[in-house]
Write a protein that holds these residues in place. Structure first.
Motif, short mmCIF file in Angstrom:
data_model
loop_
_atom_site.label_atom_id
_atom_site.label_comp_id
_atom_site.label_asym_id
_atom_site.label_seq_id
_atom_site.Cartn_x
_atom_site.Cartn_y
_atom_site.Cartn_z
N ALA A 28 0.82 -1.21 0.00
CA ALA A 28 0.00 0.00 0.00
C ALA A 28 0.85 1.26 0.00
O ALA A 28 0.44 2.30 -0.52
CB ALA A 28 -0.94 0.01 1.21
N ASP A 29 2.05 1.18 0.56
CA ASP A 29 2.91 2.35 0.64
C ASP A 29 3.72 2.60 -0.62
O ASP A 29 4.11 3.74 -0.89
CB ASP A 29 3.89 2.21 1.81
CG ASP A 29 3.19 2.26 3.15
OD1 ASP A 29 2.04 2.75 3.22
OD2 ASP A 29 3.78 1.79 4.13
N ARG A 32 1.45 0.24 -6.82
CA ARG A 32 0.10 0.60 -7.24
C ARG A 32 -0.55 -0.44 -8.13
O ARG A 32 -1.75 -0.46 -8.25
CB ARG A 32 0.12 1.96 -7.94
CG ARG A 32 0.48 3.09 -7.02
CD ARG A 32 -0.56 3.21 -5.91
NE ARG A 32 -0.21 4.22 -4.94
CZ ARG A 32 0.12 3.99 -3.69
NH1 ARG A 32 0.15 2.76 -3.23
NH2 ARG A 32 0.42 4.96 -2.87
N PRO A 52 -7.93 -3.78 1.59
CA PRO A 52 -7.65 -2.36 1.40
C PRO A 52 -6.78 -1.81 2.52
O PRO A 52 -6.79 -2.34 3.64
CB PRO A 52 -9.04 -1.71 1.43
CG PRO A 52 -9.99 -2.81 1.16
CD PRO A 52 -9.35 -4.05 1.72
N HIS A 53 -6.04 -0.79 2.21
CA HIS A 53 -5.20 -0.13 3.21
C HIS A 53 -6.05 0.26 4.41
O HIS A 53 -7.08 0.91 4.25
CB HIS A 53 -4.52 1.10 2.60
CG HIS A 53 -3.62 1.81 3.53
ND1 HIS A 53 -2.52 1.21 4.08
CD2 HIS A 53 -3.66 3.06 4.03
CE1 HIS A 53 -1.91 2.07 4.87
NE2 HIS A 53 -2.58 3.20 4.85
N ASN A 74 -5.21 -2.86 -10.91
CA ASN A 74 -4.61 -1.56 -11.18
C ASN A 74 -5.68 -0.49 -11.33
O ASN A 74 -5.50 0.50 -12.01
CB ASN A 74 -3.72 -1.60 -12.42
CG ASN A 74 -4.50 -1.74 -13.71
OD1 ASN A 74 -5.65 -2.13 -13.71
ND2 ASN A 74 -3.87 -1.42 -14.81
N VAL A 78 -5.78 0.63 -3.33
CA VAL A 78 -4.58 0.66 -2.50
C VAL A 78 -4.65 -0.58 -1.61
O VAL A 78 -5.36 -0.60 -0.60
CB VAL A 78 -4.50 1.95 -1.66
CG1 VAL A 78 -3.24 1.96 -0.82
CG2 VAL A 78 -4.54 3.17 -2.58
N GLU A 80 -3.06 -3.47 0.83
CA GLU A 80 -1.94 -3.76 1.73
C GLU A 80 -1.67 -5.25 1.80
O GLU A 80 -0.67 -5.66 2.37
CB GLU A 80 -2.17 -3.16 3.11
CG GLU A 80 -3.31 -3.74 3.90
CD GLU A 80 -3.47 -3.08 5.26
OE1 GLU A 80 -3.01 -1.94 5.43
OE2 GLU A 80 -4.04 -3.71 6.14
N ARG A 103 5.28 -0.29 -9.66
CA ARG A 103 4.99 1.11 -9.37
C ARG A 103 4.12 1.80 -10.41
O ARG A 103 3.44 2.74 -10.11
CB ARG A 103 6.28 1.90 -9.21
CG ARG A 103 7.01 1.61 -7.96
CD ARG A 103 8.08 2.66 -7.72
NE ARG A 103 8.95 2.28 -6.65
CZ ARG A 103 8.72 2.54 -5.37
NH1 ARG A 103 7.65 3.20 -5.03
NH2 ARG A 103 9.57 2.15 -4.45
#
Length: 106
Positions: A28-29, A32, A52-53, A74, A78, A80, A103
């Motif tokens: 998540a950080d 993507r 989800p985050h 995609n 987000v 995690e 990314r």
């Protein structure tokens, strides 16, 4: 393009969960897009879920996927964690999942 790929074997055909404890970073950080594919299902299928985050549990993304198809998360999610669950596996199944974090879009 920055990407990280992990191939993970299922233990006793149990679901595979990929999160920070497995890969050493929080998807998540940093990532993507997530691509998931499998092998060794012996005619079975798989389901991809994501958490989800800061979410409370896994939510369905795509189910009933054959091993000849890949799943690409995609759509602005987000995530995690990613969970791959197997169904209707054949007697000689030895499921593995290939999960790539990226990314930017492929």
């Amino acid at each position: 393009m920055d990407k990280r790929t992990y191939i993970i074997e299922s233990e006793n055909n149990n679901p595979i969960v990929v999160d920070q404890t497995v890969v050493g970073f929080s998807p998540a950080d940093t990532m993507r897009q997530i691509q998931v594919s499998t092998t060794g299902l012996d005619g079975g299928s798989y389901t991809v879920q994501f958490r989800p985050h800061k979410g409370f549990g896994f939510v369905d993304f795509e189910s009933g996927v054959s091993e000849s198809n890949a799943v690409l998360l995609n759509n602005g999610f987000v995530a995690e964690a990613v969970k791959v669950t197997f169904a209707d596996l054949g007697g000689n199944a030895d499921p593995k999942a290939c999960i790539t974090f990226c990314r930017r879009s492929f």
